[in-house]
Design a protein around this motif. Structure first.
Motif, PDB file in Angstrom:
ATOM      1  N   PHE A  72      83.085  51.870   0.638  1.00 23.05           N
ATOM      2  CA  PHE A  72      82.797  50.954  -0.466  1.00 23.05           C
ATOM      3  C   PHE A  72      83.828  51.109  -1.579  1.00 23.05           C
ATOM      4  O   PHE A  72      84.314  50.118  -2.133  1.00 23.05           O
ATOM      5  CB  PHE A  72      81.397  51.196  -1.051  1.00 23.05           C
ATOM      6  CG  PHE A  72      80.276  50.927  -0.090  1.00 23.05           C
ATOM      7  CD1 PHE A  72      80.203  49.736   0.625  1.00 23.05           C
ATOM      8  CD2 PHE A  72      79.275  51.862   0.101  1.00 23.05           C
ATOM      9  CE1 PHE A  72      79.163  49.481   1.500  1.00 23.05           C
ATOM     10  CE2 PHE A  72      78.233  51.618   0.973  1.00 23.05           C
ATOM     11  CZ  PHE A  72      78.174  50.435   1.675  1.00 23.05           C
ATOM     12  N   GLU A  73      84.156  52.353  -1.902  1.00 25.89           N
ATOM     13  CA  GLU A  73      85.133  52.595  -2.973  1.00 25.89           C
ATOM     14  C   GLU A  73      86.520  52.105  -2.571  1.00 25.89           C
ATOM     15  O   GLU A  73      87.239  51.510  -3.379  1.00 25.89           O
ATOM     16  CB  GLU A  73      85.179  54.090  -3.335  1.00 25.89           C
ATOM     17  CG  GLU A  73      86.144  54.420  -4.451  1.00 25.89           C
ATOM     18  CD  GLU A  73      85.882  53.672  -5.757  1.00 25.89           C
ATOM     19  OE1 GLU A  73      86.866  53.382  -6.467  1.00 25.89           O
ATOM     20  OE2 GLU A  73      84.718  53.356  -6.067  1.00 25.89           O
ATOM     21  N   VAL A  74      86.911  52.333  -1.321  1.00 27.50           N
ATOM     22  CA  VAL A  74      88.202  51.837  -0.841  1.00 27.50           C
ATOM     23  C   VAL A  74      88.238  50.313  -0.941  1.00 27.50           C
ATOM     24  O   VAL A  74      89.218  49.727  -1.423  1.00 27.50           O
ATOM     25  CB  VAL A  74      88.479  52.300   0.610  1.00 27.50           C
ATOM     26  CG1 VAL A  74      89.763  51.678   1.145  1.00 27.50           C
ATOM     27  CG2 VAL A  74      88.545  53.821   0.688  1.00 27.50           C
ATOM     28  N   THR A  75      87.150  49.668  -0.527  1.00 28.50           N
ATOM     29  CA  THR A  75      87.068  48.207  -0.604  1.00 28.50           C
ATOM     30  C   THR A  75      87.222  47.727  -2.040  1.00 28.50           C
ATOM     31  O   THR A  75      87.986  46.794  -2.319  1.00 28.50           O
ATOM     32  CB  THR A  75      85.727  47.707  -0.015  1.00 28.50           C
ATOM     33  OG1 THR A  75      85.653  48.121   1.350  1.00 28.50           O
ATOM     34  CG2 THR A  75      85.614  46.199  -0.094  1.00 28.50           C
ATOM     35  N   ARG A  76      86.509  48.368  -2.957  1.00 30.60           N
ATOM     36  CA  ARG A  76      86.609  47.979  -4.374  1.00 30.60           C
ATOM     37  C   ARG A  76      88.039  48.120  -4.887  1.00 30.60           C
ATOM     38  O   ARG A  76      88.537  47.240  -5.598  1.00 30.60           O
ATOM     39  CB  ARG A  76      85.671  48.837  -5.226  1.00 30.60           C
ATOM     40  CG  ARG A  76      84.233  48.425  -5.149  1.00 30.60           C
ATOM     41  CD  ARG A  76      83.364  49.214  -6.135  1.00 30.60           C
ATOM     42  NE  ARG A  76      82.000  49.187  -5.687  1.00 30.60           N
ATOM     43  CZ  ARG A  76      81.406  50.131  -4.963  1.00 30.60           C
ATOM     44  NH1 ARG A  76      82.058  51.229  -4.627  1.00 30.60           N
ATOM     45  NH2 ARG A  76      80.149  49.993  -4.580  1.00 30.60           N
ATOM     46  N   GLN A  77      88.699  49.224  -4.525  1.00 32.26           N
ATOM     47  CA  GLN A  77      90.070  49.433  -5.002  1.00 32.26           C
ATOM     48  C   GLN A  77      91.036  48.399  -4.423  1.00 32.26           C
ATOM     49  O   GLN A  77      91.940  47.938  -5.120  1.00 32.26           O
ATOM     50  CB  GLN A  77      90.530  50.858  -4.698  1.00 32.26           C
ATOM     51  CG  GLN A  77      89.847  51.870  -5.593  1.00 32.26           C
ATOM     52  CD  GLN A  77      90.540  53.208  -5.593  1.00 32.26           C
ATOM     53  OE1 GLN A  77      91.757  53.292  -5.446  1.00 32.26           O
ATOM     54  NE2 GLN A  77      89.774  54.274  -5.772  1.00 32.26           N
TER      55      GLN A  77
END
Length: 143
Positions: A72-77
């Motif tokens: 999720f964090e990778v996607t947001r970044q």
């Protein structure tokens, strides 16, 4: 004239597989390469972000559950980086209780559940990467 037409030198779509477990990455890489895709592999969220920034792929298959930086964090970044083109992201998850809204809120385009149904995976990839090819195929059939 020395230019190559697309029919002579077709572009091979590049897929970035991101998973902290090398067995999972290897399996996905093998299946995708057998289907004719070029595959890059990253074993962490940070490594994925570096590879995406250096050479954006046409699609990212991203494991949700990874140490340090989850999917999720990778996607947001990826979505927050204005210097990157739009890159479709399919989250790969073993979570049975995961709510799809979480991934869509982060910016994902879809989900693949583990254990992976490879027929479904390949269908989703084709629908994301090949819409123009399908239009060209349909058009050429009427000629």
């Amino acid at each position: 004239m020395n230019s190559l037409s697309p029919e002579i030198a077709p572009q091979v779509d590049c897929i970035l597989v991101v998973d902290d477990l090398s067995d999972n990455s290897f399996l996905l890489q093998t299946v995708l390469e057998n289907e004719g895709y070029r595959v890059e592999v990253a074993n962490s969220g940070q490594s994925a972000l570096e590879k995406i920034t250096a050479h954006p792929p046409e699609l990212v298959l991203l494991d949700v559950m990874m140490p340090e930086m989850n999917g999720f964090e990778v996607t947001r970044q990826i979505r927050q980086n204005p210097h990157l083109p739009f890159i479709p992201i399919l989250l790969v998850t073993g979570y049975s209780s995961l709510m799809p809204a979480e991934g869509f809120d982060a910016g994902a385009d879809g989900f693949i559940r583990k254990p992976i149904d490879f027929e479904n995976l390949l269908y989703q990839i084709e629908m994301i990467l090949q819409p123009s090819h399908l239009i060209n195929l349909a058009t050429s059939e009427h000629i």
